[in-house]
Design a protein around this motif. Structure first.
Motif, short mmCIF file in Angstrom:
data_model
loop_
_atom_site.label_atom_id
_atom_site.label_comp_id
_atom_site.label_asym_id
_atom_site.label_seq_id
_atom_site.Cartn_x
_atom_site.Cartn_y
_atom_site.Cartn_z
N SER A 198 40.48 45.31 51.86
CA SER A 198 40.86 44.42 50.76
C SER A 198 41.52 43.15 51.27
O SER A 198 41.30 42.06 50.73
N ALA A 199 42.33 43.27 52.32
CA ALA A 199 42.97 42.09 52.91
C ALA A 199 41.93 41.15 53.49
O ALA A 199 42.01 39.93 53.34
N ASN B 21 44.98 39.56 42.59
CA ASN B 21 45.27 40.71 41.74
C ASN B 21 44.31 41.86 42.02
O ASN B 21 44.69 43.03 41.96
N HIS B 22 43.06 41.51 42.33
CA HIS B 22 42.10 42.56 42.70
C HIS B 22 42.51 43.22 44.01
O HIS B 22 42.39 44.43 44.18
N PHE B 23 43.00 42.41 44.95
CA PHE B 23 43.50 42.96 46.22
C PHE B 23 44.66 43.92 45.97
O PHE B 23 44.73 45.01 46.54
N LEU B 24 45.58 43.51 45.09
CA LEU B 24 46.76 44.32 44.85
C LEU B 24 46.44 45.61 44.09
O LEU B 24 46.98 46.67 44.39
N SER C 37 52.18 41.09 40.95
CA SER C 37 50.93 40.51 40.49
C SER C 37 51.15 39.07 40.05
O SER C 37 52.30 38.62 39.91
N LEU C 38 50.04 38.33 39.84
CA LEU C 38 50.13 36.93 39.48
C LEU C 38 49.43 36.66 38.15
O LEU C 38 48.46 37.33 37.81
#
Length: 441
Positions: free
Chosen positions: A81-82, A319-322, A372-373
């Motif tokens: 994901s990173a 947000n998808h990464f988190l 999150s953002l």
């Protein structure tokens, strides 16, 4: 690194999770994950990565971990994901490699044509906008057999049969058996599976109509063939086993020839072998035949709108990464471990974002308590210096996460390294680092 039962489990986890993950829903066939120029790396980047691993291990203590299957999967997904978020951020860089400066294209008729702007493919003179008029779409060759009674026993005698498919100058002979009492529908389904499993550039399906069925063959290739009259031909005139199935099913009776896409750009007619083409190099246009022909105005957003689009893309990617690091992880433990796995990551990202909170708010990005953002386009977008600084900082942060995802799993310190020795084990940081970093180089 020595091969053990543990490392074999890790390899199996990684390969089964990421190898050929994506599928085409319409055909259930595997589709390779899309690669980009950001998957390519220079030798110096590999050297820098190796040096970073060495430097990290110079001061890293020895940890004791007892990773569960879920925490192992979490570490692998976190690393992946990173890397994906790094590619997303890189893709938002412009011609001068400034982060978040990528220009964004628009189409006022997305149902007809969608567009992506790729600056590195641009010709010398790229207009800010143009008019696209679509006259017809590219299509494949389609052979539709004759309709026969689906539930009626086939009139062909039980025996071994075969027929030939010639595709792209390659000759394929398909062999099969017809059994006693086999119905026409069963025979057609058998041939459809045989053709699809052969992977010869031709797909097949059975079409049903009022109790009657026909075998339909479609070329994978679109547009007019370069030299041959057709993408594929079918016959059983000179085959190894018994013939007759081609005439019986009428596989050559109704042939719809392949065609090119015909379109005009600012009144100049052009054609394409597929429904995806480039205009002026940089505009990558995709036509959507299911919505019919028409016109579309295509061009570039203003700088402020492009920046807003880049920020929205980044926020969605972040947000998808988190949220996505637990996606597809085996459900073999209770929900309590989910919280423990994400706790360290959320805490670390919150601490990281707090440093940039005020600057991000200037660009409409709000930092939530869970790290999150949220994004809302501000009334004015001023200079991007602070934004570029944030972009460079988060890229370094993602590199650190990718280097050692095991930092986000609970572990106990056993011993600190001896500062007076120079021994460095380059893969001690993580049992995943040495195995996975070469995937991205």
């Amino acid at each position: 690194m020595a091969v053990s039962f543990t490392t074999l489990q890790i390899y199996d986890q990684y390969l089964t999770t990421y190898r050929n993950r994506d599928y085409d829903n319409s055909s259930n066939r595997k589709v390779n994950r899309r690669s980009s120029r950001y998957d390519m790396h220079e030798q110096s980047e590999l050297q820098n990565l190796y040096s970073a691993i060495q430097w990290k291990n110079r001061f890293a203590p020895l940890y004791l971990t007892e990773p569960s299957p879920k925490s192992i999967a979490f570490a692998v997904h976190l690393k992946e994901s990173a890397q994906n978020l790094k590619q997303t951020i890189n893709s938002l860089s412009g011609d001068d490699n400034d982060l978040f400066s990528m220009k964004t294209a628009y189409s006022d008729n997305e149902e007809l044509a969608s567009v992506e702007y790729v600056s590195e493919d641009a010709d010398e003179d790229v207009p800010a906008n143009f008019v696209l008029e679509v006259e017809s779409f590219a299509s494949p060759q389609v052979n539709t057999g004759k309709f026969v009674n689906a539930n009626q026993a086939t009139e062909l005698k039980p025996d071994s049969y075969s027929f030939d498919i010639l595709s792209n100058k390659l000759h394929y002979e398909l062999q099969f058996n017809i059994n006693e009492g086999e119905t026409n529908l069963a025979l057609q389904n058998k041939l459809a599976r045989l053709i699809n499993n052969s992977d010869i550039g031709v797909s097949a399906k059975v079409v049903n109509q009022n109790g009657r069925s026909a075998l339909e063959l479609t070329s994978d290739a679109y547009g007019l063939p370069f030299q041959n009259a057709r993408h594929f031909t079918i016959n059983d005139d000179n085959t190894s086993y018994r013939n007759g199935v081609v005439d019986y099913l009428g596989l050559n009776d109704n042939v719809k020839e392949a065609s090119n896409a015909i379109y005009s750009i600012n009144g100049n007619e052009e054609s394409s072998y597929s429904n995806t083409f480039n205009a002026y190099g940089a505009y990558h246009v995709t036509l959507h035949p299911e919505n019919g022909t028409g016109n579309a105005d295509i061009g570039l957003y203003a700088d402020a709108e492009s920046l807003s689009h880049n920020l929205e893309t980044f926020v969605n990617g972040y947000n998808h990464f988190l949220d996505g690091v637990l996606t597809d992880i085996p459900e073999d433990t209770e929900g309590k471990e989910d919280l423990s796995l994400t706790r360290l990551l959320s805490k670390d990202m919150t601490k990281f974002l707090d440093v940039h909170r005020k600057n991000l708010e200037k660009y409409g990005i709000t930092v939530n308590e869970d790290a999150s953002l949220d994004y809302k386009m501000p009334e004015t977008l001023t200079d991007t210096d602070a934004l570029k600084g944030f972009g460079n900082h988060i890229m370094r942060k993602l590199t650190s996460i990718s280097l050692d995802p095991m930092e986000y799993i609970d572990r106990r310190i056993c011993a600190y390294p001896n500062p007076f020795t120079n021994y460095i084990n380059p893969y001690m940081t993580s049992i995943y680092t040495g195995m996975l970093f070469n995937t991205y180089t």
